[in-house]
Design an enzyme around this catalytic site. Structure first.
Site, PDB file in Angstrom:
ATOM      1  N   GLY A   1      10.590  13.829   3.401  1.00  0.00           N
ATOM      2  CA  GLY A   1       9.484  13.032   2.885  1.00  0.00           C
ATOM      3  C   GLY A   1       9.985  11.907   2.006  1.00  0.00           C
ATOM      4  O   GLY A   1      11.174  11.836   1.671  1.00  0.00           O
ATOM      5  N   PRO A   2       9.108  11.005   1.617  1.00  0.00           N
ATOM      6  CA  PRO A   2       9.497   9.870   0.774  1.00  0.00           C
ATOM      7  C   PRO A   2       9.916  10.327  -0.614  1.00  0.00           C
ATOM      8  O   PRO A   2       9.634  11.465  -1.019  1.00  0.00           O
ATOM      9  CB  PRO A   2       8.232   9.006   0.733  1.00  0.00           C
ATOM     10  CG  PRO A   2       7.128   9.945   1.036  1.00  0.00           C
ATOM     11  CD  PRO A   2       7.676  10.989   1.944  1.00  0.00           C
ATOM     12  N   PRO A   3      10.551   9.462  -1.367  1.00  0.00           N
ATOM     13  CA  PRO A   3      10.977   9.840  -2.728  1.00  0.00           C
ATOM     14  C   PRO A   3       9.778  10.088  -3.636  1.00  0.00           C
ATOM     15  O   PRO A   3       8.731   9.447  -3.518  1.00  0.00           O
ATOM     16  CB  PRO A   3      11.781   8.629  -3.203  1.00  0.00           C
ATOM     17  CG  PRO A   3      12.164   7.902  -1.966  1.00  0.00           C
ATOM     18  CD  PRO A   3      11.076   8.139  -0.980  1.00  0.00           C
ATOM     19  N   GLY A   4       9.953  11.044  -4.533  1.00  0.00           N
ATOM     20  CA  GLY A   4       8.951  11.291  -5.555  1.00  0.00           C
ATOM     21  C   GLY A   4       7.821  12.203  -5.150  1.00  0.00           C
ATOM     22  O   GLY A   4       6.820  12.284  -5.879  1.00  0.00           O
TER      23      GLY A   4
ATOM     24  N   GLY B   1       8.245  15.523  -4.628  1.00  0.00           N
ATOM     25  CA  GLY B   1       8.512  16.866  -5.127  1.00  0.00           C
ATOM     26  C   GLY B   1       9.334  17.737  -4.217  1.00  0.00           C
ATOM     27  O   GLY B   1       9.223  18.969  -4.274  1.00  0.00           O
ATOM     28  N   LYS B   2      10.210  17.146  -3.409  1.00  0.00           N
ATOM     29  CA  LYS B   2      11.025  17.946  -2.483  1.00  0.00           C
ATOM     30  C   LYS B   2      12.024  18.814  -3.243  1.00  0.00           C
ATOM     31  O   LYS B   2      12.208  19.996  -2.932  1.00  0.00           O
ATOM     32  CB  LYS B   2      11.766  17.012  -1.506  1.00  0.00           C
ATOM     33  CG  LYS B   2      10.869  16.175  -0.641  1.00  0.00           C
ATOM     34  CD  LYS B   2      11.664  15.359   0.348  1.00  0.00           C
ATOM     35  CE  LYS B   2      12.654  14.428  -0.298  1.00  0.00           C
ATOM     36  NZ  LYS B   2      11.993  13.405  -1.143  1.00  0.00           N
TER      37      LYS B   2
ATOM     38  N   SER C   1       5.152   0.731  17.113  1.00  0.00           N
ATOM     39  CA  SER C   1       3.748   1.115  16.886  1.00  0.00           C
ATOM     40  C   SER C   1       2.836  -0.058  16.606  1.00  0.00           C
ATOM     41  O   SER C   1       1.648   0.150  16.343  1.00  0.00           O
ATOM     42  CB  SER C   1       3.669   2.111  15.726  1.00  0.00           C
ATOM     43  OG  SER C   1       4.151   1.514  14.536  1.00  0.00           O
TER      44      SER C   1
ATOM     45  N   LYS D   1       0.365   6.879   7.475  1.00  0.00           N
ATOM     46  CA  LYS D   1      -0.425   5.692   7.840  1.00  0.00           C
ATOM     47  C   LYS D   1      -1.887   5.875   7.478  1.00  0.00           C
ATOM     48  O   LYS D   1      -2.564   4.927   7.045  1.00  0.00           O
ATOM     49  CB  LYS D   1      -0.263   5.421   9.333  1.00  0.00           C
ATOM     50  CG  LYS D   1       1.147   5.005   9.730  1.00  0.00           C
ATOM     51  CD  LYS D   1       1.281   4.814  11.219  1.00  0.00           C
ATOM     52  CE  LYS D   1       2.709   4.397  11.590  1.00  0.00           C
ATOM     53  NZ  LYS D   1       2.887   4.208  13.041  1.00  0.00           N
TER      54      LYS D   1
END
Length: 1105
Positions: free
Chosen positions: A593-596, A598-599, A982, A1025
């Protein structure tokens, strides 16, 4: 001294002795009887000559006159037996002389002319070897046999004048007269020449020092390569040396220098002078040497100076033939060696009673004594030198003392050469003293180093013996066992507590047995000890108790994270399986997932929910395989891999190991760590993971591995296939609002020191932060902004209250006040002190200036109230970064909103199309594309352009817009690279909107890949998206029908207020975008209308004419 009448007889005996030594290879230890007369030969005392000599040896102690000192060159006095022999055979010698004269006359009258090849002058190898000058009547000449009366012996004398010698270059240090030197001859030609010189009884060479210390040659090629001043040396011994092939191509020669000489002319090998050997000499070298015929002379003609050689002969030429000049070294010209013409150097006269010379001599002797006290080798050399003095007093020979000082000192070659070149005795002694002083300094330094090392060794030895005694005493008293035995027992106790597998236990026992037999001082001891330490620190069979309570897991996960339903469901599934089976196998999860979002933090929450130990390490930028698999034990400082280190730290077999940033792992010359992770992250293989350091299988099947990544594109496919990927999409506004209220704001308030203070961050302020400052999918930037708000609030409170409400004195503890006073005192002293004071004193804090707890938290009055809302938010975080959610509130024809996926989450992406020029019959169609598009997106624009023309040609054939239109397509934010398929339906819609001159609803967003036939294909990142569409205020999202399952899985809070419209063909998109299109108006062409107006204008102009 002997009378001159006895010299011929003595020389005859001496030449006979030389011939006997050469033929029978006698040693110099004793001389056997030489004739049958029964007289014994003279035996020299042992101390006056070498003990043993080789077959090539010559006497070196028999060379100088007695008045020269050191080496006596005079003829020794005869013993009683020799005198008696001389008296008995005096008459026989006279008769023998008459017989010689008669034979010589008869031979001269009967024989032809003397040979012209010059053999008469060189048959014996030395014309100077005759007893009475040039006639050589008393030499051995051609006589082989001797009469029994020739028993008188005499020593060979070194020639005083030897104008031409073979030159041998010396490297590193020069030779000094009176001191032996061994050299190695590698050149086979020079070795052969030396061998012949010794056989001929002419073992004399000139030794000159190379100017270049690194030079290594046995021949002088250029006169400038060596110093001019050298020594005239005698080869006392020569020993052949064999090379690796067993061939004797070189030899070791012992040189004894006699005097100083100066090089006046060099005859290098290959020079015209060396090559000019007449045929007569060549024939002489090839043919056997004939027996010379002695010339009969009377006794008066035999008187003269004595010059001895080891092989003497003389053949007198015929009276009518002119006597040729003889060169003693002429036989050397057939060898490629260097010959030199030299002249003797004599010392300048000096006053032995000079005060300067005496003072320098005393100083040299004193330095010798000091050096001898520190260096045993010097002591032996000085003792030998003192015993060899003829006078018995080293002070009586200052020149010889200077040479000795230079000969035994390890000075620079140039300095030693200056001593050799000095003919002034006083100057020579000064230079020798300088060299000797340097040797004294070196000896002092060497002695100091030796003493320091001995002191350290003595101290260590003393400590060692004391420790051994102390250990023995403790063992006797039963207080403590031996350290090694105690260590072995410790490892055994640790191993007994562990459930080691059988294979591991066998390795452990072998290593423990090796440790028990190793000495503690051995290098292998520490290696084995460290290995056993690691082996017993692995938690073999030790697992922590897991908590499989579903309610507890849900509570923990909800406390730490908001949302993340997919992740929480997967963890609950994992717990449920463990609850039913009683145990769980290790799994490999990968959060993408994107940064920030909570991974990383969710890994710690999972460990807390399960009751497992937690260990985290990052592999971002990792290039060394040893970090994963460990180092080999052969390397210094070897360690196991990070996974084994995790087991040692966690003390359990089933920890949770978080491998962070797995998509950023590197690759270097140390290997490919991503390939090493294949074994680690494979549930089928990690049951017997083999670390390079431990070299025993370790069971990692119970470990729960959690990996994090931002993208899956950079993760190798084999590695990605082994992991269960769980995607964490970005948070929507509602989720970010909840996270800020429940987690971020309380944490930031406590960190700012405002815990319990009435500081309110309203919802509208948080909403404004999300809308105008933090539009990214994660909450990391939102956290920073909220922390900034509370920091600004803390500053405002402190400034408003002032120092009176928050005095500094109340914040300091008693220890803090004392430390502060000490610091102020020190600063005052430093200000008053000199500026040159060491900066170290000003930068280091003393012990009195530090304390464990210098301050306490200040208590803020309860009447303080701070409210941060939407209106005053600018005062805390500045003006808004994003002023609007969308670029267009009302979109013109040709503008369409698309949706894009980024590493930061989803984003709204507009596509703009305009007509660059008016449509005329003369205009030509073109398409220009900008916006920093990559290859895939450029191809999507080309497909969209072709498909849009096909739609217009099919449905609106009369609208010939694309036949004449000059179109420019742009995707805003040109600084950001864009790629991906896309955007196909978005670009097609933008072109059709421009062609039909119909605007599109600004609340509609779309995404999907388009083919040339109008098929809409599947895309990725629908959740991100959709979040971006909601953030942009869209009411409808058009997406491929193949993504319907992804849409259905979206949380309701994400889909709330958005209508999802799946499509399969673009015709469905066209009906959704243009529901109220006037097809008749759209089917009309503006080009035709322009053509009619032009025709009317042209007709009107014709009528006017």
């Amino acid at each position: 001294m002997l009378s001159r009448q006895r010299i011929p007889r003595i020389l005859a005996s001496r030449t006979s002795l030389a011939h006997s030594i050469r033929s029978s290879s006698l040693t110099s230890s004793s001389i056997r009887p030489l004739a049958a007369g029964g007289k014994h030969a003279v035996t020299r005392p042992r101390h006056e000559r070498p003990a043993t000599l080789s077959s090539f040896s010559t006497y070196t102690a028999l060379g100088k006159k007695s008045d020269k000192g050191f080496f006596d060159n005079s003829i020794e006095p005869l013993s009683e037996e020799e005198r008696k022999a001389n008296v008995d055979h005096a008459e026989d010698e006279a008769k023998e002389a008459e017989v010689k004269r008669a034979r010589s006359k008869s031979s001269n009258s009967e024989s032809p002319a003397a040979p012209e090849d010059g053999k008469a002058g060189a048959a014996g190898g030395s014309s100077a070897g005759s007893g009475s000058g040039a006639d050589g009547g008393s030499g051995d000449g051609g006589k082989r046999g001797r009469k029994p009366g020739d028993k008188a012996l005499a020593k060979p004398v070194v020639p005083e004048i030897y104008p031409q010698v073979m030159a041998i270059p010396i490297a590193k240090r020069p030779l000094f007269p009176g001191f032996y030197k061994a050299i190695t001859i590698k050149d086979p030609n020079v070795a052969a020449a030396i061998t012949e010189m010794i056989k001929r009884g002419q073992p004399y060479v000139g030794a000159f020092l190379f100017k270049d210390e690194n030079a290594d040659d046995d021949v002088i090629r250029n006169r400038d390569d060596v110093y001019d001043v050298g020594v005239f040396a005698q080869i006392t011994s020569a020993f052949p040396m064999n090379n690796q092939n067993g061939e004797g191509t070189s030899l070791t020669a012992i040189l004894y220098p006699h005097r100083r000489i100066k090089l006046s002319e060099l005859i290098p090998p290959g020079s015209p002078e060396a090559a000019s050997i007449d045929g007569a000499k060549e024939g002489a070298a090839a043919e056997p040497v004939p027996e010379p015929i002695p010339k009969v002379t009377d006794e008066s003609e035999q008187k003269g100076d004595v010059v001895a050689s080891f092989e003497e002969s003389a053949v007198t030429p015929r009276p009518e033939q002119k006597e040729k000049s003889y060169e003693p070294t002429s036989f050397l010209k057939k060898y490629p060696v260097s010959l030199v013409n030299v002249e003797n150097l004599t010392e300048e006269p000096y006053d032995p009673k000079s005060q300067v010379i005496r003072a320098v001599t005393n100083e040299i002797v004193n330095v010798f004594k000091e050096v001898a006290s520190m260096n045993s080798l010097f002591r032996d050399q000085i003792s030998t030198f003192s015993m060899s003095q003829s006078t018995g007093n080293v002070m009586a020979e200052p020149a010889k003392l200077a040479d000795f000082a230079a000969a035994v000192s390890a000075g620079e070659p140039a300095e030693l050469q200056e001593v050799l070149s000095s003919l002034n005795v006083e100057e020579r002694m000064h230079k020798a003293l300088l060299v000797l002083k340097k040797e004294h300094v070196n000896a002092q330094l060497q002695s100091k180093i030796t003493k320091d090392v001995e002191q350290k060794i003595t101290k260590r030895q003393r400590e060692y013996w004391l420790m051994e005694q102390m250990k023995g005493i403790r063992r006797e008293l039963g207080i403590e066992s031996d350290g090694k035995d105690k260590l072995v027992e410790k490892f055994k106790e640790l191993a007994d507590k562990l459930a080691m597998p059988e294979a591991v236990r066998k390795v452990f026992d072998d290593e423990l047995n090796k440790l028990a037999h190793l000495e503690p001082a051995a290098s292998e001891f520490n290696v084995t000890r460290n290995y056993l330490d690691w082996l017993t620190n692995i938690p073999w069979g030790q697992s922590s108790a897991e908590n499989f309570d579903i309610l507890n897991a849900m509570k923990v996960l909800d406390e730490d994270h908001y949302g993340l339903k997919d992740v929480k469901d997967r963890i609950l599934e994992f717990i449920a399986v463990g609850k039913l089976r009683g145990t769980v196998e290790g799994k490999i999860l990968c959060f993408v997932g994107p940064p920030g979002v909570g991974k990383t933090s969710i890994g710690k929450s999972i460990a807390r929910a399960l009751g497992r130990q937690y260990y985290r390490f990052s592999v971002g930028g990792l290039t060394d395989v040893a970090e994963i698999k460990g180092h080999r034990r052969t390397y210094v400082g070897a360690l196991p891999g990070r996974v084994i280190q995790a087991l040692k730290k966690c003390k359990t077999e089933n920890p949770l190991i978080l491998i962070d940033e797995i998509d950023k792992i590197g690759r270097g010359y140390q290997g490919d760590p991503s390939s090493a992770l294949l074994e680690l992250l494979d549930p089928e293989q990690n049951g017997s993971f083999l670390d390079h350091y431990l070299d025993v299988p370790v069971d990692l099947s119970k470990v729960l591995f959690v990996c994090t990544a931002n993208l899956t594109d950079t993760i190798p496919r084999p590695l990605l296939d082994r992991m269960e990927v769980i995607r964490l999409s970005g948070y929507v506004a509602d989720e970010k609002m909840a996270i800020a209220e429940k987690y971020l704001a309380p944490q930031a308030q406590e960190m700012a020191g405002l815990k319990g203070v009435d500081v309110q961050l309203t919802k509208d302020a948080i909403e404004e932060l999300n809308k105008s400052y933090c539009r990214e999918s994660g909450v990391r930037n939102l956290k920073k902004k909220i922390e900034q708000v509370y920091r600004k609030s803390a500053l405002k409170i402190v400034q408003d209250l002032g120092e009176q409400a928050l005095p500094e004195s109340e914040a300091l503890t008693e220890e803090g006040k004392a430390a502060q006073k000490e610091t102020e005192k020190k600063q005052t002293e430093e200000a008053e002190s000199d500026e040159t004071k060491s900066p170290k004193a000003a930068t280091e804090a003393s012990e009195k200036e530090t304390t464990e707890k210098p301050r306490v938290a200040m208590k803020i009055p309860e009447n303080v109230h701070v409210v941060i809302n939407k209106d005053n938010l600018k005062d805390y975080v500045g003006p808004p970064i994003f002023t609007s959610d969308r670029l267009y509130d009302v979109t013109p024809p040709g503008v369409t909103m698309g949706l894009a996926w980024t590493s930061m989450g989803g984003a709204a992406m507009y596509v703009e199309s305009i007509l660059q020029s008016a449509l005329t019959s003369k205009s030509s169609p073109s398409l220009e594309i900008t916006g920093n598009l990559k290859t895939v997106m450029k191809e999507s624009s080309a497909i969209a352009y072709s498909y849009a023309k096909a739609v217009m040609a099919k449905d609106f054939p009369k609208n010939r817009f694309f036949d004449k239109a000059k179109i420019h397509v742009h995707v805003p934010e040109g600084a950001v690279q864009k790629d991906g398929p896309s955007a196909g339906i978005t670009m097609t819609t933008s072109l059709l909107s421009l062609a039909l001159d119909t605007p599109i609803d600004p609340q509609i967003a779309m995404t999907g890949e388009l083919t040339l036939t109008g098929k809409v294909l599947r895309i990725g990142g629908l959740r991100e998206k959709t979040v971006a569409a909601r953030r942009a205020g869209c009411k409808m999202v058009v997406f491929p029908e193949d993504n319907l399952s992804d849409w259905l899985e979206l949380p309701e809070n994400v889909k709330e207020g958005i209508e999802g419209r799946p499509v399969r063909w673009y015709s469905e998109v066209f009906d959704l975008i243009f529901p109220n299109l006037d097809r008749e108006a759209a089917n009309k062409s503006r080009i035709i209308e322009e053509d009619k107006s032009e025709k009317e204008k042209s007709k009107k102009n014709d009528d006017d004419d």
